[in-house]
Motif scaffolding. Structure first.
Motif, short mmCIF file in Angstrom:
data_model
loop_
_atom_site.label_atom_id
_atom_site.label_comp_id
_atom_site.label_asym_id
_atom_site.label_seq_id
_atom_site.Cartn_x
_atom_site.Cartn_y
_atom_site.Cartn_z
N ILE A 118 -1.32 19.85 14.04
CA ILE A 118 -1.11 21.00 14.93
C ILE A 118 -1.79 22.24 14.34
O ILE A 118 -1.80 22.45 13.13
CB ILE A 118 0.39 21.28 15.19
CG1 ILE A 118 1.18 21.36 13.88
CG2 ILE A 118 0.97 20.25 16.14
CD1 ILE A 118 2.62 21.82 14.07
N GLY A 119 -2.38 23.01 15.23
CA GLY A 119 -3.11 24.21 14.80
C GLY A 119 -4.55 23.95 14.44
O GLY A 119 -5.25 24.88 14.02
N THR A 120 -5.02 22.70 14.58
CA THR A 120 -6.41 22.38 14.24
C THR A 120 -7.03 21.50 15.30
O THR A 120 -6.33 20.85 16.09
CB THR A 120 -6.50 21.64 12.88
OG1 THR A 120 -5.93 20.33 13.03
CG2 THR A 120 -5.81 22.39 11.77
N GLY A 121 -8.36 21.47 15.28
CA GLY A 121 -9.09 20.57 16.16
C GLY A 121 -8.71 20.71 17.61
O GLY A 121 -8.61 21.82 18.14
N MET A 122 -8.46 19.59 18.26
CA MET A 122 -8.12 19.59 19.68
C MET A 122 -6.61 19.48 19.92
O MET A 122 -6.18 19.42 21.07
CB MET A 122 -8.85 18.44 20.38
CG MET A 122 -10.36 18.63 20.40
SD MET A 122 -11.24 17.33 21.33
CE MET A 122 -11.02 15.92 20.24
N SER A 123 -5.82 19.46 18.86
CA SER A 123 -4.37 19.42 19.03
C SER A 123 -3.83 20.79 19.42
O SER A 123 -4.53 21.81 19.34
CB SER A 123 -3.69 18.93 17.75
OG SER A 123 -3.88 17.54 17.58
N LYS B 62 -1.96 24.33 19.51
CA LYS B 62 -2.02 25.43 18.54
C LYS B 62 -0.80 26.33 18.70
O LYS B 62 -0.86 27.38 19.33
CB LYS B 62 -3.32 26.20 18.72
CG LYS B 62 -4.55 25.31 18.47
CD LYS B 62 -5.83 25.90 19.00
CE LYS B 62 -6.99 24.94 18.73
NZ LYS B 62 -6.85 23.63 19.40
N PRO B 63 0.33 25.94 18.11
CA PRO B 63 1.58 26.69 18.30
C PRO B 63 1.63 27.95 17.44
O PRO B 63 0.69 28.29 16.71
CB PRO B 63 2.65 25.68 17.87
CG PRO B 63 1.95 24.38 17.63
CD PRO B 63 0.53 24.72 17.35
N ASN B 64 2.78 28.61 17.52
CA ASN B 64 3.03 29.82 16.74
C ASN B 64 2.81 29.54 15.26
O ASN B 64 3.51 28.69 14.68
CB ASN B 64 4.48 30.27 17.00
CG ASN B 64 4.84 31.55 16.28
OD1 ASN B 64 4.60 31.69 15.08
ND2 ASN B 64 5.42 32.49 17.01
N PRO B 65 1.87 30.25 14.60
CA PRO B 65 1.54 29.94 13.21
C PRO B 65 2.49 30.56 12.20
O PRO B 65 2.36 30.31 11.00
CB PRO B 65 0.14 30.53 13.05
CG PRO B 65 0.14 31.71 13.98
CD PRO B 65 0.98 31.30 15.16
N TYR B 66 3.43 31.36 12.66
CA TYR B 66 4.42 31.97 11.77
C TYR B 66 5.69 31.12 11.66
O TYR B 66 6.21 30.89 10.57
CB TYR B 66 4.80 33.37 12.27
CG TYR B 66 3.63 34.34 12.34
CD1 TYR B 66 3.15 34.96 11.19
CD2 TYR B 66 3.02 34.64 13.56
CE1 TYR B 66 2.09 35.87 11.25
CE2 TYR B 66 1.97 35.54 13.64
CZ TYR B 66 1.50 36.15 12.48
OH TYR B 66 0.46 37.03 12.55
N ASP B 67 6.17 30.64 12.79
CA ASP B 67 7.48 29.99 12.80
C ASP B 67 7.45 28.49 13.12
O ASP B 67 8.45 27.80 12.90
CB ASP B 67 8.40 30.67 13.81
CG ASP B 67 8.81 32.07 13.37
OD1 ASP B 67 8.76 32.35 12.15
OD2 ASP B 67 9.17 32.89 14.24
N ILE B 68 6.34 27.99 13.66
CA ILE B 68 6.32 26.58 14.09
C ILE B 68 5.40 25.72 13.24
O ILE B 68 5.78 24.62 12.82
CB ILE B 68 5.93 26.48 15.58
CG1 ILE B 68 7.02 27.13 16.45
CG2 ILE B 68 5.73 25.02 15.99
CD1 ILE B 68 6.76 27.08 17.93
N VAL B 69 4.18 26.16 12.97
CA VAL B 69 3.25 25.34 12.17
C VAL B 69 3.64 25.45 10.70
O VAL B 69 3.15 26.29 9.95
CB VAL B 69 1.79 25.77 12.38
CG1 VAL B 69 0.85 24.78 11.66
CG2 VAL B 69 1.44 25.81 13.86
#
Length: 390
Positions: free
Chosen positions: A142-147, A149-156
């Motif tokens: 998650i957060g990369t490529g074609m997957s 891209k959720p909240n980078p603070y609280d989810i990834v």
């Protein structure tokens, strides 16, 4: 066209077909539902390049808060993520074909790390391992490529990523992966029902697998962890500010326009060289490939890595091979010799493992697949699996 030229043309065509027929790959998206406990960490927001520098300094100064000091609350994650995956299977089956390898790459990469297009005979782990008869499953974290891209603070965060790996492993093992998947390259949905599952990692992907083994030790039978070397001397000691980061959508608006606040990216060829390479195992083509495929990183990953080991489940009792570059800057501040003991790694991270083995690839940095001599590493991995019955 002369008969001789026509025959030569057919020969070239046959050779090309043979070169491309060693594997069949299926590209797909699959929803992956997970339950995890993340944390809310105090850290600077990143909405521009100035913020990116300040964020890096905030994590790098001598009195930077620890992850525990940054943690203000738990966050319950009950969410489904859209994951981009790729399954490659050998066209010719043998006694290895019922052992599925699931590969997880590190931060700043997508699944292309495993299938390097520069001199693939030397650098594509996918080509190497399918050539030996193993199927291999890769996915964009998650957060990369074609997957997604959720909240980078609280989810990834690491806890969520460990559970995504667990769910993908479960679906692959019980044969349901393609029941809810959407195939995107026109391939026919393959039958996937492996007898054995092996996990293969690089860098932060190896850390996630190590955490997965702590919590879900009964879901894997062997682990090959590259670019990862637990040690008490230098691991985690190189500050993030040593590597330049920009705010991803400003760094490259064309490539990274889908990313929002909190996603950073390594800036330049110089920075990529510092993180991943030694001069003697670097070529301009490999460095340029790394630039072409580099991916943004979610800022919370740096605070959340310890989450991967927070929950202990069934003991992992299989073998573990760890491979690092001799001069890995990320793991060992530039020289891994003398920074670890095998007994120490086994006791701290894999206490019930049937075997723990460490190999240092000479004169090599952090990214083994894009270093010259990559096939030496691949052969070490293959030999280790064979020695342990896979």
């Amino acid at each position: 066209m002369s008969t001789r030229l026509f025959q030569i043309g057919l020969l070239f065509a046959a050779n090309a077909m043979a070169a491309t027929a060693t594997k069949q790959c299926t590209e797909f998206f699959v929803p992956v539902a997970v339950t995890a406990t993340n944390n809310h960490y105090t850290m600077p927001r990143v909405d521009n390049n100035i913020d990116a520098v300040q964020w890096a300094l905030n994590f790098s100064v001598w009195d930077a808060p620890t992850p525990a000091q940054r943690n203000t609350s738990d966050i319950a994650i009950h969410q489904s993520f859209n994951i981009s995956g790729r399954l490659c299977v050998p066209t010719t089956k043998n006694d290895k074909s019922d052992t599925l390898q699931i590969a997880v790459q590190g931060n700043a990469w997508d699944k292309r790390y495993w299938d390097v297009s520069v001199d693939p005979a030397e650098h594509s782990y996918v080509d190497f391992i399918t050539g030996k008869g193993y199927p291999i499953l890769m996915f964009d974290r998650i957060g990369t490529g074609m997957s997604e891209k959720p909240n980078p603070y609280d989810i990834v965060q690491a806890a969520t990523e460990v559970e995504i790996l667990a769910q993908i492993t479960a679906m692959a093992k019980n044969g349901t992966l393609f029941k809810s998947a959407k195939i995107t390259n026109g391939a026919t949905a393959p039958t996937l029902n492996p007898k054995h599952i092996v996990h293969v990692g690089h860098s932060f992907g190896s850390l996630l697998i190590a955490g997965f083994l702590v919590k879900h030790g009964d879901m894997s039978e062997a682990a090959l962890l590259t670019g990862f070397l637990p040690n008490n001397t230098h691991l985690g000691q190189v500050p993030v500010a040593a590597f330049e980061h920009d705010f991803a959508p400003i760094s490259d608006p064309t490539r990274f326009s889908a990313y929002g606040s909190g996603y950073i990216v390594l800036t330049s060829l110089n920075t990529l060289q510092k993180v991943y390479f030694t001069k003697d195992t670097l070529t301009p083509e490999l460095l340029n490939f790394t630039e072409e495929v580099k991916q943004p990183e979610a800022v919370a990953l740096y605070a959340s890595s310890g989450q991967a080991f927070a929950h202990v489940g069934p003991a992992y009792r299989g073998p573990v091979q760890l491979i690092a570059g001799e001069f890995d800057y990320v793991n060992c501040a530039g020289d891994c010799k003398g920074t670890y003991t095998v007994d120490g790694i086994k006791a701290s991270t894999f206490p019930a493992a049937s075997n723990v083995t460490v190999y240092l690839q000479p004169n090599t940095g952090h990214a083994l697949n894009v270093a010259t001599g990559a096939t030496t590493v691949f052969n070490m991995m293959f030999s280790y699996l064979e020695a342990h019955g896979f």
